[in-house]
Design a protein around this motif. Structure first.
Motif, PDB file in Angstrom:
ATOM      1  N   ALA A 239      57.113  48.015  22.962  1.00  0.00           N
ATOM      2  CA  ALA A 239      58.150  47.583  22.019  1.00  0.00           C
ATOM      3  C   ALA A 239      59.428  47.189  22.744  1.00  0.00           C
ATOM      4  O   ALA A 239      60.086  46.204  22.390  1.00  0.00           O
ATOM      5  CB  ALA A 239      58.432  48.708  21.019  1.00  0.00           C
ATOM      6  N   LYS A 240      59.777  47.945  23.760  1.00  0.00           N
ATOM      7  CA  LYS A 240      61.003  47.645  24.515  1.00  0.00           C
ATOM      8  C   LYS A 240      60.883  46.288  25.212  1.00  0.00           C
ATOM      9  O   LYS A 240      61.850  45.519  25.280  1.00  0.00           O
ATOM     10  CB  LYS A 240      61.263  48.751  25.531  1.00  0.00           C
ATOM     11  CG  LYS A 240      62.619  48.665  26.232  1.00  0.00           C
ATOM     12  CD  LYS A 240      62.867  49.912  27.070  1.00  0.00           C
ATOM     13  CE  LYS A 240      62.987  51.143  26.208  1.00  0.00           C
ATOM     14  NZ  LYS A 240      63.355  52.358  26.983  1.00  0.00           N
ATOM     15  N   ARG A 241      59.699  46.002  25.706  1.00  0.00           N
ATOM     16  CA  ARG A 241      59.482  44.733  26.414  1.00  0.00           C
ATOM     17  C   ARG A 241      59.497  43.547  25.460  1.00  0.00           C
ATOM     18  O   ARG A 241      60.070  42.502  25.778  1.00  0.00           O
ATOM     19  CB  ARG A 241      58.141  44.786  27.155  1.00  0.00           C
ATOM     20  CG  ARG A 241      57.791  43.483  27.854  1.00  0.00           C
ATOM     21  CD  ARG A 241      56.463  43.572  28.564  1.00  0.00           C
ATOM     22  NE  ARG A 241      56.085  42.305  29.163  1.00  0.00           N
ATOM     23  CZ  ARG A 241      54.935  42.082  29.793  1.00  0.00           C
ATOM     24  NH1 ARG A 241      54.050  43.064  29.921  1.00  0.00           N
ATOM     25  NH2 ARG A 241      54.664  40.903  30.303  1.00  0.00           N
ATOM     26  N   HIS A 242      58.890  43.708  24.301  1.00  0.00           N
ATOM     27  CA  HIS A 242      58.740  42.577  23.388  1.00  0.00           C
ATOM     28  C   HIS A 242      59.830  42.496  22.325  1.00  0.00           C
ATOM     29  O   HIS A 242      60.184  41.399  21.871  1.00  0.00           O
ATOM     30  CB  HIS A 242      57.380  42.647  22.684  1.00  0.00           C
ATOM     31  CG  HIS A 242      56.218  42.334  23.564  1.00  0.00           C
ATOM     32  ND1 HIS A 242      55.736  41.053  23.733  1.00  0.00           N
ATOM     33  CD2 HIS A 242      55.443  43.139  24.330  1.00  0.00           C
ATOM     34  CE1 HIS A 242      54.703  41.076  24.569  1.00  0.00           C
ATOM     35  NE2 HIS A 242      54.500  42.335  24.948  1.00  0.00           N
ATOM     36  N   LEU A 243      60.349  43.646  21.888  1.00  0.00           N
ATOM     37  CA  LEU A 243      61.266  43.665  20.748  1.00  0.00           C
ATOM     38  C   LEU A 243      62.659  44.180  21.090  1.00  0.00           C
ATOM     39  O   LEU A 243      63.588  43.992  20.311  1.00  0.00           O
ATOM     40  CB  LEU A 243      60.684  44.548  19.626  1.00  0.00           C
ATOM     41  CG  LEU A 243      59.241  44.288  19.218  1.00  0.00           C
ATOM     42  CD1 LEU A 243      58.772  45.345  18.235  1.00  0.00           C
ATOM     43  CD2 LEU A 243      59.094  42.898  18.608  1.00  0.00           C
ATOM     44  N   GLU A 244      62.777  44.883  22.200  1.00  0.00           N
ATOM     45  CA  GLU A 244      64.009  45.524  22.665  1.00  0.00           C
ATOM     46  C   GLU A 244      64.362  46.778  21.864  1.00  0.00           C
ATOM     47  O   GLU A 244      64.982  47.697  22.389  1.00  0.00           O
ATOM     48  CB  GLU A 244      65.197  44.544  22.650  1.00  0.00           C
ATOM     49  CG  GLU A 244      65.013  43.379  23.629  1.00  0.00           C
ATOM     50  CD  GLU A 244      66.207  42.438  23.634  1.00  0.00           C
ATOM     51  OE1 GLU A 244      67.090  42.591  22.749  1.00  0.00           O
ATOM     52  OE2 GLU A 244      66.250  41.541  24.500  1.00  0.00           O
ATOM     53  N   ILE A 245      63.967  46.824  20.598  1.00  0.00           N
ATOM     54  CA  ILE A 245      64.251  47.990  19.751  1.00  0.00           C
ATOM     55  C   ILE A 245      62.940  48.467  19.116  1.00  0.00           C
ATOM     56  O   ILE A 245      61.890  47.845  19.264  1.00  0.00           O
ATOM     57  CB  ILE A 245      65.286  47.664  18.654  1.00  0.00           C
ATOM     58  CG1 ILE A 245      64.822  46.457  17.806  1.00  0.00           C
ATOM     59  CG2 ILE A 245      66.623  47.350  19.292  1.00  0.00           C
ATOM     60  CD1 ILE A 245      64.091  46.788  16.557  1.00  0.00           C
ATOM     61  N   ALA A 246      63.019  49.604  18.420  1.00  0.00           N
ATOM     62  CA  ALA A 246      61.865  50.109  17.673  1.00  0.00           C
ATOM     63  C   ALA A 246      62.234  50.209  16.200  1.00  0.00           C
ATOM     64  O   ALA A 246      63.371  50.536  15.850  1.00  0.00           O
ATOM     65  CB  ALA A 246      61.441  51.473  18.207  1.00  0.00           C
ATOM     66  N   ASN A 247      61.278  49.904  15.341  1.00  0.00           N
ATOM     67  CA  ASN A 247      61.481  50.029  13.901  1.00  0.00           C
ATOM     68  C   ASN A 247      60.328  50.824  13.296  1.00  0.00           C
ATOM     69  O   ASN A 247      59.545  51.450  14.009  1.00  0.00           O
ATOM     70  CB  ASN A 247      61.605  48.639  13.254  1.00  0.00           C
ATOM     71  CG  ASN A 247      60.382  47.762  13.519  1.00  0.00           C
ATOM     72  OD1 ASN A 247      59.334  48.241  13.947  1.00  0.00           O
ATOM     73  ND2 ASN A 247      60.512  46.476  13.268  1.00  0.00           N
ATOM     74  N   GLY A 248      60.205  50.812  11.979  1.00  0.00           N
ATOM     75  CA  GLY A 248      59.155  51.571  11.316  1.00  0.00           C
ATOM     76  C   GLY A 248      57.765  51.144  11.727  1.00  0.00           C
ATOM     77  O   GLY A 248      56.856  51.976  11.846  1.00  0.00           O
ATOM     78  N   ASP A 249      57.559  49.846  11.938  1.00  0.00           N
ATOM     79  CA  ASP A 249      56.242  49.362  12.360  1.00  0.00           C
ATOM     80  C   ASP A 249      55.879  49.887  13.743  1.00  0.00           C
ATOM     81  O   ASP A 249      54.717  50.218  14.007  1.00  0.00           O
ATOM     82  CB  ASP A 249      56.219  47.829  12.370  1.00  0.00           C
ATOM     83  CG  ASP A 249      56.254  47.229  10.977  1.00  0.00           C
ATOM     84  OD1 ASP A 249      55.770  47.897  10.037  1.00  0.00           O
ATOM     85  OD2 ASP A 249      56.753  46.106  10.820  1.00  0.00           O
ATOM     86  N   VAL A 250      56.853  49.963  14.627  1.00  0.00           N
ATOM     87  CA  VAL A 250      56.615  50.500  15.967  1.00  0.00           C
ATOM     88  C   VAL A 250      56.242  51.977  15.876  1.00  0.00           C
ATOM     89  O   VAL A 250      55.305  52.442  16.546  1.00  0.00           O
ATOM     90  CB  VAL A 250      57.854  50.315  16.863  1.00  0.00           C
ATOM     91  CG1 VAL A 250      57.643  51.000  18.213  1.00  0.00           C
ATOM     92  CG2 VAL A 250      58.145  48.824  17.064  1.00  0.00           C
ATOM     93  N   LEU A 251      56.942  52.732  15.036  1.00  0.00           N
ATOM     94  CA  LEU A 251      56.637  54.146  14.877  1.00  0.00           C
ATOM     95  C   LEU A 251      55.251  54.338  14.268  1.00  0.00           C
ATOM     96  O   LEU A 251      54.508  55.255  14.653  1.00  0.00           O
ATOM     97  CB  LEU A 251      57.693  54.830  14.002  1.00  0.00           C
ATOM     98  CG  LEU A 251      59.125  54.827  14.544  1.00  0.00           C
ATOM     99  CD1 LEU A 251      60.030  55.674  13.650  1.00  0.00           C
ATOM    100  CD2 LEU A 251      59.169  55.339  15.979  1.00  0.00           C
ATOM    101  N   GLY A 252      54.883  53.480  13.325  1.00  0.00           N
ATOM    102  CA  GLY A 252      53.539  53.547  12.761  1.00  0.00           C
ATOM    103  C   GLY A 252      52.476  53.299  13.820  1.00  0.00           C
ATOM    104  O   GLY A 252      51.441  53.970  13.864  1.00  0.00           O
ATOM    105  N   THR A 253      52.751  52.346  14.697  1.00  0.00           N
ATOM    106  CA  THR A 253      51.826  52.051  15.794  1.00  0.00           C
ATOM    107  C   THR A 253      51.689  53.242  16.726  1.00  0.00           C
ATOM    108  O   THR A 253      50.592  53.593  17.165  1.00  0.00           O
ATOM    109  CB  THR A 253      52.328  50.827  16.586  1.00  0.00           C
ATOM    110  OG1 THR A 253      52.418  49.700  15.715  1.00  0.00           O
ATOM    111  CG2 THR A 253      51.389  50.497  17.740  1.00  0.00           C
TER     112      THR A 253
END
Length: 278
Positions: A239-253
């Motif tokens: 997530a850090k590499r592609h999005l820079e931040i984390a959101n709910g979808d990242v936490l679900g993953t």
């Protein structure tokens, strides 16, 4: 993890630890607990979420035990039912996040473009493929675990609980390793995690995993927790590499990958110790 707007669901109630725990279960599952509180109050107990999720794992383990001990279903069928139960009881929220994440990271472009794709209600080939790969491997891992339960002993079924605790270890690990975005529900869980509470939660889960894996071997349960943490850290890194931040979808993953890597880690040790008995 599905992003939602604040509404009456988060209406302010009398704050307490028990209400926060009940609110987390009401928020993250379809269990009819009807315990409501604010997202901020729920998020304060994020560090304790893996322990809470052990209750869901216990139900899944009971289902697996009944289907194997008394009905003698095929391991693949038991594995599919158990995984289906876990997806349904969680309202498909984490799996939905996994598929959105798969769509986002597969798109070429800057982080804002990827985040925009993740918010699109349509699911693309990246999301479908990611969901299929993770889901298939998870079912196969459960089937392998059930095979050992048939061959070696039904105490192996308790490792389903360890894997479900580890799923949320993946989520809390992702929280502690990630930077929150400016909007969405996921930011509350990330902002309310700190290293001290994370370590306390991890120690509690290590103790529980030892108790649950006395039959198969305490080192197997311990490795399961480590596998869950690895899945969460890996998700945070991607997530850090592609999005820079984390959101709910990242936490679900991170939840889905935490469970998957926990199962794989435990199966590696089980295979080393017990493969000759199959």
């Amino acid at each position: 993890m599905k992003e939602e707007n604040n509404d009456d669901y988060f209406e302010k109630q009398s704050p307490s630890i028990l209400r926060s725990i009940g609110g987390l279960l009401t928020f993250s599952t379809i269990l009819p607990l009807n315990v409501y509180t604010t997202i901020e109050e729920m998020a304060k107990m994020t560090w304790f979420w893996p322990v809470i999720n052990g209750f869901i794992g216990l139900i899944a383990a009971l289902i697996a035990f009944i289907l194997t001990k008394f009905i003698h279903f095929d391991p693949l069928l038991v594995a599919t039912i158990v995984y289906g139960f876990l997806l349904i009881v969680n309202g498909f929220n984490h799996f939905d996040g996994l598929m959105d994440f798969g769509d986002g990271v597969m798109v070429h472009g800057d982080p804002q473009k990827k985040l925009g794709i993740m918010k699109d209600p349509m699911t693309g080939v990246g999301g479908i493929s990611t969901g299929f790969i993770v889901g298939t491997i998870t079912i196969a891992a459960y089937a392998s675990l059930i095979n050992y339960a048939y061959a070696v002993g039904f105490s192996f079924i308790l490792l389903i609980i360890v894997a479900e605790i580890s799923a949320k270890i993946g989520l809390t690990t992702c929280c502690i390793c990630s930077k929150a975005g400016d909007d969405g529900i996921g930011k509350y869980f990330i902002q309310n995690m700190n290293l001290q509470n994370y370590v306390i939660g991890l120690i509690i889960c290590f103790i529980i995993s030892v108790a649950l894996s006395l039959g198969p071997g305490i080192h197997i349960g311990l490795l399961g927790i480590i596998g869950g943490a690895f899945g969460g850290a890996l998700t945070a890194l991607i997530a850090k590499r592609h999005l820079e931040i984390a959101n709910g979808d990242v936490l679900g993953t991170s939840n889905e990958l935490g469970r998957l890597f926990s199962l794989i880690a435990m199966l590696i040790l089980i295979s080393i110790n017990f493969s000759a008995l199959l």
